[in-house]
Scaffold this motif. Structure first.
Motif, PDB file in Angstrom:
ATOM      1  N   ALA A  56       3.132   3.868  -2.624  1.00 34.94           N
ATOM      2  CA  ALA A  56       2.198   3.018  -3.367  1.00 34.94           C
ATOM      3  C   ALA A  56       2.015   3.569  -4.785  1.00 34.94           C
TER       4      ALA A  56
ATOM      5  N   TYR B  23      -7.052   2.113   1.976  1.00 33.16           N
ATOM      6  CA  TYR B  23      -7.313   2.787   3.243  1.00 33.16           C
ATOM      7  C   TYR B  23      -8.762   2.512   3.617  1.00 33.16           C
TER       8      TYR B  23
ATOM      9  N   ASN C 161       3.680   5.426   4.858  1.00 28.63           N
ATOM     10  CA  ASN C 161       3.408   4.113   4.288  1.00 28.63           C
ATOM     11  C   ASN C 161       2.616   4.161   2.985  1.00 28.63           C
ATOM     12  N   HIS C 162       1.926   5.250   2.730  1.00 32.92           N
ATOM     13  CA  HIS C 162       1.144   5.349   1.489  1.00 32.92           C
ATOM     14  C   HIS C 162       1.903   6.073   0.367  1.00 32.92           C
TER      15      HIS C 162
ATOM     16  N   HIS D 266      -0.741  -5.976  -2.431  1.00 28.55           N
ATOM     17  CA  HIS D 266      -1.837  -5.147  -1.934  1.00 28.55           C
ATOM     18  C   HIS D 266      -1.719  -5.079  -0.414  1.00 28.55           C
ATOM     19  N   ALA D 267      -1.416  -3.899   0.088  1.00 24.93           N
ATOM     20  CA  ALA D 267      -1.293  -3.677   1.528  1.00 24.93           C
ATOM     21  C   ALA D 267      -2.557  -2.970   2.015  1.00 24.93           C
TER      22      ALA D 267
ATOM     23  N   ASN E 122      -3.284   4.263  -4.356  1.00 27.16           N
ATOM     24  CA  ASN E 122      -3.894   4.254  -3.028  1.00 27.16           C
ATOM     25  C   ASN E 122      -5.406   4.260  -3.195  1.00 27.16           C
TER      26      ASN E 122
ATOM     27  N   SER F 172      -1.996   0.193  -2.103  1.00 28.22           N
ATOM     28  CA  SER F 172      -2.406   0.306  -0.703  1.00 28.22           C
ATOM     29  C   SER F 172      -3.869   0.702  -0.675  1.00 28.22           C
TER      30      SER F 172
ATOM     31  N   VAL G  24       4.786  -3.295   2.700  1.00 23.20           N
ATOM     32  CA  VAL G  24       5.176  -2.077   1.972  1.00 23.20           C
ATOM     33  C   VAL G  24       6.687  -2.051   1.777  1.00 23.20           C
TER      34      VAL G  24
ATOM     35  N   THR H 194       2.859  -2.883   7.126  1.00 27.38           N
ATOM     36  CA  THR H 194       4.066  -2.067   6.971  1.00 27.38           C
ATOM     37  C   THR H 194       5.207  -2.907   6.409  1.00 27.38           C
TER      38      THR H 194
ATOM     39  N   PRO I  41      -1.897  -0.039   5.600  1.00 26.58           N
ATOM     40  CA  PRO I  41      -0.524  -0.364   6.004  1.00 26.58           C
ATOM     41  C   PRO I  41      -0.072   0.406   7.241  1.00 26.58           C
TER      42      PRO I  41
END
Length: 114
Positions: free
Chosen positions: A72, A40, A68-69, A14-15, A75, A38, A26, A23, A18
């Motif tokens: 995933a 936000y 970066n997303h 789980h980022a 998201n 990910s 990821v 990062t 990111p």
């Protein structure tokens, strides 16, 4: 991050937002073929609207967020409005985090006292 994740062997990574430190999570999840979620939480592009000197950097920031997303598996976002904005930016596999606490499964009676 790569070596720590390889050693730990998680089921999922789980980022959170990111952008900076996450990062590396990821990239490590991608290399290790670990499912990636990910989320936000901080809407950084909106912050740039309040700092005129940095406003020209907004397209670059969106590019970095999308980069970066995009990998995933899921998201997560904090509201339907943010979901719609990220969708308009081309970010896929979006879902809204439900509000509140699940009191049936996250109740004080489940607290372990040691």
């Amino acid at each position: 991050m790569y070596h720590e994740l390889k050693k730990f062997q998680p089921d999922v990574v789980h980022a959170v937002n990111p952008i900076l430190l996450a990062t590396s999570a990821v990239k490590a999840a991608q290399k290790l073929d670990i499912p990636l979620v990910s989320s936000y939480h901080t809407h950084l592009p909106k912050y740039l609207d309040f700092y005129k000197a940095y406003k020209p950097a907004k397209p670059l920031l969106w590019w970095y967020i999308k980069r970066n997303h995009k990998n995933a598996d899921l998201n997560l976002v904090t509201s339907q409005a943010i979901r719609e904005e990220l969708d308009a930016q081309g970010i896929e596999r979006l879902d809204v985090i439900p509000r509140g606490v699940d009191v049936d499964h996250r109740h004080p009676r489940f607290v372990m006292i040691r």
